[in-house]
Design a protein around this motif. Structure first.
Motif, PDB file in Angstrom:
ATOM      1  N   LEU A  18     -44.234   8.993 -10.009  1.00  0.00           N
ATOM      2  CA  LEU A  18     -44.814   8.663 -11.407  1.00  0.00           C
ATOM      3  C   LEU A  18     -44.292   7.179 -11.508  1.00  0.00           C
ATOM      4  CD1 LEU A  18     -43.458  11.998 -13.337  1.00  0.00           C
ATOM      5  CD2 LEU A  18     -45.779  11.035 -12.765  1.00  0.00           C
ATOM      6  N   LEU A  19     -43.329   6.720 -11.209  1.00  0.00           N
ATOM      7  CA  LEU A  19     -42.820   5.365 -11.543  1.00  0.00           C
ATOM      8  C   LEU A  19     -43.539   4.434 -10.837  1.00  0.00           C
ATOM      9  CD1 LEU A  19     -39.037   5.867 -11.520  1.00  0.00           C
ATOM     10  CD2 LEU A  19     -40.505   5.176 -13.570  1.00  0.00           C
ATOM     11  N   ASP A  20     -44.073   4.809  -9.543  1.00  0.00           N
ATOM     12  CA  ASP A  20     -45.312   4.034  -8.760  1.00  0.00           C
ATOM     13  C   ASP A  20     -46.376   3.737  -9.443  1.00  0.00           C
ATOM     14  OD1 ASP A  20     -45.793   2.341  -6.658  1.00  0.00           O
ATOM     15  OD2 ASP A  20     -46.747   4.026  -5.430  1.00  0.00           O
ATOM     16  N   ARG A  21     -46.956   4.955 -10.345  1.00  0.00           N
ATOM     17  CA  ARG A  21     -48.184   4.862 -10.852  1.00  0.00           C
ATOM     18  C   ARG A  21     -48.006   4.193 -12.363  1.00  0.00           C
ATOM     19  NH1 ARG A  21     -48.550  10.265  -8.776  1.00  0.00           N
ATOM     20  NH2 ARG A  21     -47.880  11.328 -10.732  1.00  0.00           N
ATOM     21  N   ASN A  22     -46.790   3.940 -12.615  1.00  0.00           N
ATOM     22  CA  ASN A  22     -46.502   3.062 -14.064  1.00  0.00           C
ATOM     23  C   ASN A  22     -45.607   1.809 -13.661  1.00  0.00           C
ATOM     24  OD1 ASN A  22     -47.348   5.305 -16.390  1.00  0.00           O
ATOM     25  ND2 ASN A  22     -46.549   6.428 -14.565  1.00  0.00           N
ATOM     26  N   PRO A  23     -46.296   0.795 -13.404  1.00  0.00           N
ATOM     27  CA  PRO A  23     -45.550  -0.452 -13.030  1.00  0.00           C
ATOM     28  C   PRO A  23     -44.922  -0.990 -14.105  1.00  0.00           C
ATOM     29  CG  PRO A  23     -48.095  -0.636 -12.261  1.00  0.00           C
ATOM     30  CD  PRO A  23     -47.870   0.526 -13.127  1.00  0.00           C
ATOM     31  N   ALA A  24     -45.143  -0.782 -15.437  1.00  0.00           N
ATOM     32  CA  ALA A  24     -44.194  -1.314 -16.368  1.00  0.00           C
ATOM     33  C   ALA A  24     -43.085  -0.345 -16.509  1.00  0.00           C
ATOM     34  CB  ALA A  24     -45.041  -1.319 -17.663  1.00  0.00           C
ATOM     35  N   GLY A  25     -42.877   0.714 -15.973  1.00  0.00           N
ATOM     36  CA  GLY A  25     -41.763   1.646 -16.008  1.00  0.00           C
ATOM     37  C   GLY A  25     -41.946   2.752 -17.095  1.00  0.00           C
ATOM     38  N   LEU A  26     -40.923   3.744 -17.019  1.00  0.00           N
ATOM     39  CA  LEU A  26     -41.355   4.964 -17.948  1.00  0.00           C
ATOM     40  C   LEU A  26     -39.875   4.990 -18.811  1.00  0.00           C
ATOM     41  CD1 LEU A  26     -42.870   7.664 -15.819  1.00  0.00           C
ATOM     42  CD2 LEU A  26     -43.846   6.447 -17.699  1.00  0.00           C
ATOM     43  N   ARG A  27     -40.072   5.504 -19.912  1.00  0.00           N
ATOM     44  CA  ARG A  27     -38.736   5.576 -20.542  1.00  0.00           C
ATOM     45  C   ARG A  27     -38.350   6.898 -20.168  1.00  0.00           C
ATOM     46  NH1 ARG A  27     -37.347   1.869 -23.190  1.00  0.00           N
ATOM     47  NH2 ARG A  27     -35.729   3.179 -24.245  1.00  0.00           N
ATOM     48  N   TRP A  28     -37.014   7.248 -20.406  1.00  0.00           N
ATOM     49  CA  TRP A  28     -36.286   8.753 -20.043  1.00  0.00           C
ATOM     50  C   TRP A  28     -37.248   9.654 -20.435  1.00  0.00           C
ATOM     51  CZ3 TRP A  28     -32.002  10.378 -17.670  1.00  0.00           C
ATOM     52  CH2 TRP A  28     -31.429  11.591 -18.210  1.00  0.00           C
ATOM     53  N   SER A  29     -37.344   9.972 -21.897  1.00  0.00           N
ATOM     54  CA  SER A  29     -38.208  10.924 -22.439  1.00  0.00           C
ATOM     55  C   SER A  29     -39.659  11.267 -21.831  1.00  0.00           C
ATOM     56  CB  SER A  29     -38.298  10.669 -23.923  1.00  0.00           C
ATOM     57  OG  SER A  29     -38.941   9.698 -24.426  1.00  0.00           O
ATOM     58  N   GLU A  30     -40.393   9.990 -21.544  1.00  0.00           N
ATOM     59  CA  GLU A  30     -41.485   9.872 -21.053  1.00  0.00           C
ATOM     60  C   GLU A  30     -41.393  10.660 -19.453  1.00  0.00           C
ATOM     61  OE1 GLU A  30     -43.769   6.235 -22.861  1.00  0.00           O
ATOM     62  OE2 GLU A  30     -42.451   5.843 -21.171  1.00  0.00           O
ATOM     63  N   LEU A  31     -40.545  10.096 -18.840  1.00  0.00           N
ATOM     64  CA  LEU A  31     -40.345  10.613 -17.322  1.00  0.00           C
ATOM     65  C   LEU A  31     -39.928  12.240 -17.354  1.00  0.00           C
ATOM     66  CD1 LEU A  31     -40.373   9.873 -14.483  1.00  0.00           C
ATOM     67  CD2 LEU A  31     -38.053   8.917 -14.672  1.00  0.00           C
ATOM     68  N   ILE A  32     -39.171  12.702 -18.327  1.00  0.00           N
ATOM     69  CA  ILE A  32     -38.641  13.939 -18.206  1.00  0.00           C
ATOM     70  C   ILE A  32     -40.052  14.828 -18.644  1.00  0.00           C
ATOM     71  CG2 ILE A  32     -37.361  15.757 -19.598  1.00  0.00           C
ATOM     72  CD1 ILE A  32     -35.481  14.371 -17.831  1.00  0.00           C
ATOM     73  N   ALA A  33     -40.705  14.516 -19.660  1.00  0.00           N
ATOM     74  CA  ALA A  33     -41.924  15.091 -20.124  1.00  0.00           C
ATOM     75  C   ALA A  33     -43.068  15.346 -18.831  1.00  0.00           C
ATOM     76  CB  ALA A  33     -42.559  14.705 -21.291  1.00  0.00           C
ATOM     77  N   GLN A  34     -43.185  14.456 -18.228  1.00  0.00           N
ATOM     78  CA  GLN A  34     -44.109  14.327 -17.185  1.00  0.00           C
ATOM     79  C   GLN A  34     -43.891  15.153 -15.981  1.00  0.00           C
ATOM     80  OE1 GLN A  34     -46.196  10.341 -16.251  1.00  0.00           O
ATOM     81  NE2 GLN A  34     -45.981   9.647 -18.257  1.00  0.00           N
ATOM     82  N   LEU A  35     -42.636  15.009 -15.598  1.00  0.00           N
ATOM     83  CA  LEU A  35     -42.140  15.791 -14.510  1.00  0.00           C
ATOM     84  C   LEU A  35     -42.036  17.364 -14.854  1.00  0.00           C
ATOM     85  CD1 LEU A  35     -38.852  13.746 -13.555  1.00  0.00           C
ATOM     86  CD2 LEU A  35     -40.745  14.236 -12.021  1.00  0.00           C
TER      87      LEU A  35
END
Length: 76
Positions: A18-35
């Motif tokens: 997911l981080l690789d597909r989002n070069p600008a990074g992901l916020r904590w809540s976005e990363l949790i939600a997507q996982l």
């Protein structure tokens, strides 16, 4: 590289993808939600714990440029 067999291994692999597909990074809540959306059978506390330790477990790949923001080192 073979597919990770443990749940935490699969969560970590997906988080890095997911981080690789989002070069600008992901916020904590976005990363949790997507996982959690990736595999609803993953327990939320397990997902939370994996994200919590991403930088600690993968210091050569992940860093936090700001509080609550996760980004791959290659996009620094």
């Amino acid at each position: 590289m073979s597919e990770p067999t443990t749940i935490t291994g699969r969560i970590n692999a997906e988080a890095l993808a997911l981080l690789d597909r989002n070069p600008a990074g992901l916020r904590w809540s976005e990363l949790i939600a997507q996982l959690e959306a990736t595999d609803p059978s993953w327990h939320p506390k397990t997902v939370n714990g994996c994200v919590w330790k991403l930088v600690e477990n993968f210091p050569d790949q992940v860093y936090k440029p700001a509080k609550g923001l996760f980004q791959l080192l290659k996009y620094r």
